[in-house]
Each structure stands twice: as structure tokens, then as C-alpha cells.
Motif scaffolding. Structure first.
Motif, PDB file in Angstrom:
ATOM      1  N   LEU A  79       0.617 -15.308  43.997  1.00  0.00           N
ATOM      2  CA  LEU A  79       1.749 -14.503  44.703  1.00  0.00           C
ATOM      3  C   LEU A  79       2.390 -13.641  43.782  1.00  0.00           C
ATOM      4  O   LEU A  79       2.339 -12.385  44.275  1.00  0.00           O
ATOM      5  N   ALA A 101       2.088  -5.287  50.659  1.00  0.00           N
ATOM      6  CA  ALA A 101       1.149  -6.504  50.892  1.00  0.00           C
ATOM      7  C   ALA A 101       0.744  -6.885  52.376  1.00  0.00           C
ATOM      8  O   ALA A 101      -0.126  -7.314  52.710  1.00  0.00           O
ATOM      9  N   PRO A 269      -0.893 -11.704  51.214  1.00  0.00           N
ATOM     10  CA  PRO A 269      -0.693 -12.638  50.133  1.00  0.00           C
ATOM     11  C   PRO A 269      -0.123 -13.841  50.262  1.00  0.00           C
ATOM     12  O   PRO A 269      -0.315 -14.876  49.593  1.00  0.00           O
TER      13      PRO A 269
END
Length: 367
Positions: A79, A101, A269
């Protein structure tokens, strides 16, 4: 024992799938499951290598690796690491990178309507530096193993001559440095050559530093009988700490291609962290613990050799991928092939040993 080792991984898998479903419905659940399966199937060589180091650590440091190490693997590599790359390469702050993201361009385009690059594009553009760092770290790990003389060899026709050549001091660094220069010259784009060289040198420096720090706490009674960091049987204190650092860098090097490859499936993500991290990374940890607790590496003596050859293949693929796209499935299958062949060779070796032992018993005269 299997239930005790894999029980937590199974529970976390169910939890992750539920969270994925609540986050994005059936599509997110399916993508999360796919990423988890891919991570587990393509990272078995990682588990074997981790086990060769973990078995030399005290129970305390083994617990640290399985607790704090998991946090680093899940949130750090799956992450924070991709986000950090975007922060650096795009000059965005963490909040902007995370927003980028979570809000990709429509229709999975490479850019937004205003021409600004997407999160996936920014991360993919950073691949040469990532591959150079990870490739050189893994290359030195492989070379230091294969250039060292050892009592047991697997591919003897190749390993024995290489071990003799390894008597030349610092040959691993020479070969690794030469490979880096050739990669930067012939595979990297002209604008990436400097960054590839710097990233590759950093990978070499990190390996040498961690290995050297481990050697500082090497005691006289411990023999250096394995590749990677110096052999520290049941290492504690500072020695255990540096083995822990080594394992984390090693795990990160294995994770680079998986994180980048995950974007072929999804750029979200959260799903990547759930699939690669909470499912994949934790199952790989469980497999590592299983190999240590079962004594598998001692029973199947060629497994460690096969895993290091798989590492050599992965290092080569990472360097080649700087200039040529290599499918992640191929990367994983190469590792599985080496370890599978080593496992089969180990089984055949054990059977021959049992057969020879039985024949010796039959030939002993009865008094």
C-alpha cells in the motif's frame, strides 16, 4: 499443526474477501481473490528462501517477523510503497497520490482528460528503477550462494565449477556490477540509464550492508554454511535484528514485480492491499512457518538450491524487464519449475539413501 499454522491465514482471507465485497461488490471480491491466488502461487520460492533464514533466528525474532514483518509486508510494500513512488515521481503529496489511486481515469485510460498521467502510469514509469534495485539485490544473493563451496550440490556439473570460480575474491560483486552496466547500456532507455545505474548500485549497497552487519555479530562457533547473510543459528539480539532486516528487504525485492503486475488486474490500492497483502503475503508467511516447523528444508536438501536458482532467474527477469516486458505468469512459473525440480531431486535422493541403507542391512552377517 496445519490448523494452527494456517488457521489465521484462512480467517484473514475470509475477512479480506468480506471487506472487498463491502468495498466494491462482487467485482472487488473476485479481483481480491484473483490477486491473493496469484501472490501465493507465484511466491512459493519466496517462502522457501524466507524459511532458510527464519530457521536460523530465535523464537523471539521469528515472532517479530510474523507480526511486525506482516504489517510491513501488507501495508508497507503493498500500500505505502506504491503510493510513495507516486509521491516522489509525480511530486504529489500523500493525500493527492491516494486520491489519484482511488479515482482512476474513465475507461482505464492512461491519462485523465486534462492529459495528466494516471496512478498506474506513474507507477509503471518507475519500473526501471524498481527492477534495477530489486534485481541487483537478488542477483548478489544468488551469486553469493552459487559461488560458495558447499558439501551438498544439486546441479553438480554447474555448481562445482562455479564454486571453484568463487574463490576469486568479490567475484559476486564483479559479476553483478558487470550485469548492471550491461543492463543500463543495452536495455534501459537513454533517459533512464542514470537512474537504473543508481538504483542498481543502491540494491547492491543494501545487500552488502545487511550482509556485512550480520557478519559483525557472527560468533566463532557458528559455521557459515549457507548463502545470503552469514549463518547465524538461532540468532538473537543484534544478529537476529539484522537477519530480520535482511528478510524484510528480501521480501520487498520479491514483491516488486508482484505489485507492478497487479496493475494488469486492477489499479485500486485497497483491493491490491487486500489481495496481495492480507491474503497473499500472510499465506506466504504461513507457508514459511510450515517449512520451518516441519523441517522440510532438512528433509529435502535440494530445496534451498532450487530456491536460489529461482532467485537467480527472477533477478535476471527483473533486469531484462527494464527493456522487455515479461509476463508475470512466466516469472512465477520459472520459480515453481526450479523448486519443483529440486523437490523431485530431493525425493529421489532420499529414496536412494533408503535403498542403500536397506541393502547394507541385508549384507550385514547375523552372528
Amino acid at each position: 499443526m496445519i490448523t494452527r499454522i494456517f488457521g489465521l491465514s484462512i480467517a484473514i482471507t475470509v475477512f479480506s474477501l468480506v471487506v472487498a465485497y463491502l468495498y466494491g461488490g462482487l467485482t472487488a471480491l473476485f479481483l481480491c481473490a484473483i490477486l491473493g491466488i496469484l501472490e501465493v502461487s507465484l511466491s512459493f520460492d519466496n517462502a522457501v528462501i524466507n524459511a532458510t533464514v527464519l530457521r536460523r533466528m530465535s523464537e523471539f525474532w521469528q515472532r517479530i517477523f510474523l507480526t511486525i514483518g506482516i504489517v510491513i509486508a501488507v501495508f508497507g510494500m503493498r500500500l505505502v510503497f506504491p503510493l510513495a513512488i507516486v509521491w516522489v515521481t509525480a511530486g504529489l503529496n500523500p493525500v493527492q497520490a491516494f486520491d489519484l489511486a482511488l479515482n482512476p481515469p474513465a475507461n482505464d485510460a492512461a491519462t485523465f482528460p486534462d492529459g495528466s498521467p494516471s496512478y498506474e502510469t506513474l507507477l509503471t514509469d518507475a519500473h526501471p528503477q524498481i527492477a534495477a534495485f530489486g534485481g541487483m539485490f537478488l542477483a548478489l544473493l544468488f551469486l553469493n550462494f552459487i559461488l560458495e563451496e558447499r558439501e551438498i550440490t544439486w546441479l553438480s556439473w554447474l555448481e562445482k565449477p562455479l564454486a571453484k570460480a568463487g574463490k576469486l575474491d568479490m567475484l559476486a560483486v564483479v559479476v553483478g556490477g558487470g550485469a548492471l552496466v550491461l543492463t543500463a547500456e543495452f536495455l534501459a532507455d537513454s533517459e533512464d540509464r542514470a537512474t537504473v545505474l543508481v538504483a542498481g548500485l543502491l540494491g547492491m549497497i543494501v545487500y552488502i550492508a545487511v550482509d556485512g552487519l550480520g557478519s559483525m555479530f557472527h560468533t566463532d562457533e557458528l559455521e557459515n554454511t549457507s548463502g545470503g547473510p552469514s549463518e547465524l543459528v538461532k540468532a538473537t539480539g543484534k544478529a537476529g535484528f539484522f537477519l530480520f532486516l535482511y528478510l524484510e528487504v528480501l521480501d520487498a525485492s520479491f514483491s516488486f514485480d508482484g505489485v507492478i503486475g497487479a496493475f494488469a488486474i486492477t489499479s485500486d490500492p485497497i483491493i491490491i492491499a487486500l489481495g496481495l497483502g492480507l491474503i497473499g503475503a500472510i499465506f506466504v508467511r504461513s507457508i514459511t512457518v510450515y517449512l520451518v516447523r516441519q523441517g522440510t528444508l532438512s528433509d529435502y536438501v535440494y530445496l534451498e538450491h532450487g530456491a536460489h536458482w529461482a532467485i537467480g532467474a527472477l533477478a535476471t527477469i527483473l533486469l531484462v524487464s527494464i527493456g522487455v516486458h515479461v509476463n508475470e505468469i512466466i516469472t512465477g512459473l520459472v520459480g515453481v519449475a526450479f523448486i519443483g525440480a529440486a523437490l523431485i531431486s530431493s525425493i529421489l535422493r532420499n529414496r536412494r539413501a533408503e535403498s542403500d541403507g536397506a541393502e547394507e542391512k541385508q549384507t550385514v552377517p547375523v552372528s
